[in-house]
Each structure stands twice: as structure tokens, then as C-alpha cells.
Design a protein around this motif. Structure first.
Motif: not given
Length: 173
Positions: A37, A41, A45
Motif C-alpha cells: 500500500s 501511494r 505520487r
């Protein structure tokens, strides 16, 4: 500069994806020492912030029949912003031009062109390049053997974090 927000894990992610853009998120997470996870992310980004522009396959030029690479030095006839812009647009529109740079020195532009063979380059030169009115001179340099091509970008200069300190594995956003 935008890279000051990158830490050591971001750099590992970028290096791993440059080496193999087909890594699954789980494989990437294992390589960089994160759980899936947080890894996803960070990748999202890096994509959102423009560090990762796209993913694609790098094809073998000979295997797809593009056995001739030509580095073409181009001089603009009359130096003007309009001529330079028109030439940039014309070169960008040619699918055979795989890379092109405005440069300083004896040429104004250097274009990397891939074609099937010498006859195909002659057609491109006479039917497309030499018909462009803003071109004053063209010099063709034929690649004999690729020494290094399609290499990953070097990221060693990014090893310093914000404020000039060394980026550490624990530095996270």
C-alpha cells in the motif's frame, strides 16, 4: 528544484522501475522494502508529480526492421524564433525522428532518426527534410554500432535530500 522531495525509497522506486517497468506493485514493494500500500501511494505520487512520465516497452530496432540509425545535424537557414519553432514542429511530427535536441555549436538541432535502410533515409531526406524551407544545411552521421542506447537515467545526483542533507531510508513524506 522538484527532486528535493525525494527520499532514498523514492530513488529506489525510480531505479527499480527504470530497470523493469513491468514490476508488479508487490515485486516493487519487496525490492524497496515497503509493504504494497505505501509503495503504491509513492508510485502514484511520483507519477502525479511528473517524475514518472510514462511506461513503455523498449523495442529492439533490428527486430522491428529499423536497422539504420542516423544522427542528423541541422542548421536553420535564417535564425528566427518562427523558423526555429516551425522546424521543431516539423521534426516532432516525423515518426522516424525518435529524439531531437536544440543544441549549441555548429548545428542548431541534432535529430536521431531510425529507418529501415539507406534507401528509406534517402527518401526521408529528399522528400521531407530538404523540402522544409527553414533548413539551411543538413549533415548526416550514420551509426555503425550502438555502444549505449536506451539507458536508464543516472540518479546518483539525487542522493542528497532537502537542505543538502543525505537522504536516508527513514525519510518519508
Amino acid at each position: 528544484m522538484p527532486y528535493i522531495n525525494l527520499d532514498a525509497i523514492d530513488l529506489k522506486i525510480l531505479s527499480a522501475l527504470q530497470a523493469d517497468g513491468r514490476l508488479t506493485n508487490n515485486e516493487l514493494a519487496d525490492q524497496v522494502g515497503l509493504s504494497p500500500s505505501p509503495c503504491l501511494r509513492r508510485v502514484r505520487r511520483l507519477e502525479r508529480d511528473g517524475f514518472i512520465r510514462t511506461y513503455r516497452a523498449v523495442l529492439d530496432r533490428d527486430s522491428v526492421g529499423l536497422g539504420l540509425t542516423v544522427f542528423v545535424e541541422i542548421k536553420v537557414e535564417k535564425h528566427s524564433r518562427d523558423n526555429a519553432k516551425a522546424l521543431q514542429e516539423a521534426l516532432a511530427a516525423l515518426p522516424e525522428v525518435v529524439s531531437c535536441h536544440m543544441v549549441s555549436g555548429t548545428a542548431d538541432f541534432i535529430a536521431e532518426i531510425v529507418v529501415t535502410n539507406l534507401k528509406a533515409y534517402e527518401r526521408l531526406l529528399t522528400e521531407k527534410l530538404l523540402t522544409l524551407p527553414m533548413i539551411g544545411d543538413i549533415r548526416s552521421n550514420f551509426a555503425l554500432t550502438p555502444v549505449k542506447s536506451d539507458a536508464a537515467l543516472p540518479l546518483t545526483h539525487l542522493k542528497r535530500g532537502a537542505g543538502g542533507r543525505e537522504a536516508a531510508v527513514g525519510d518519508c513524506d
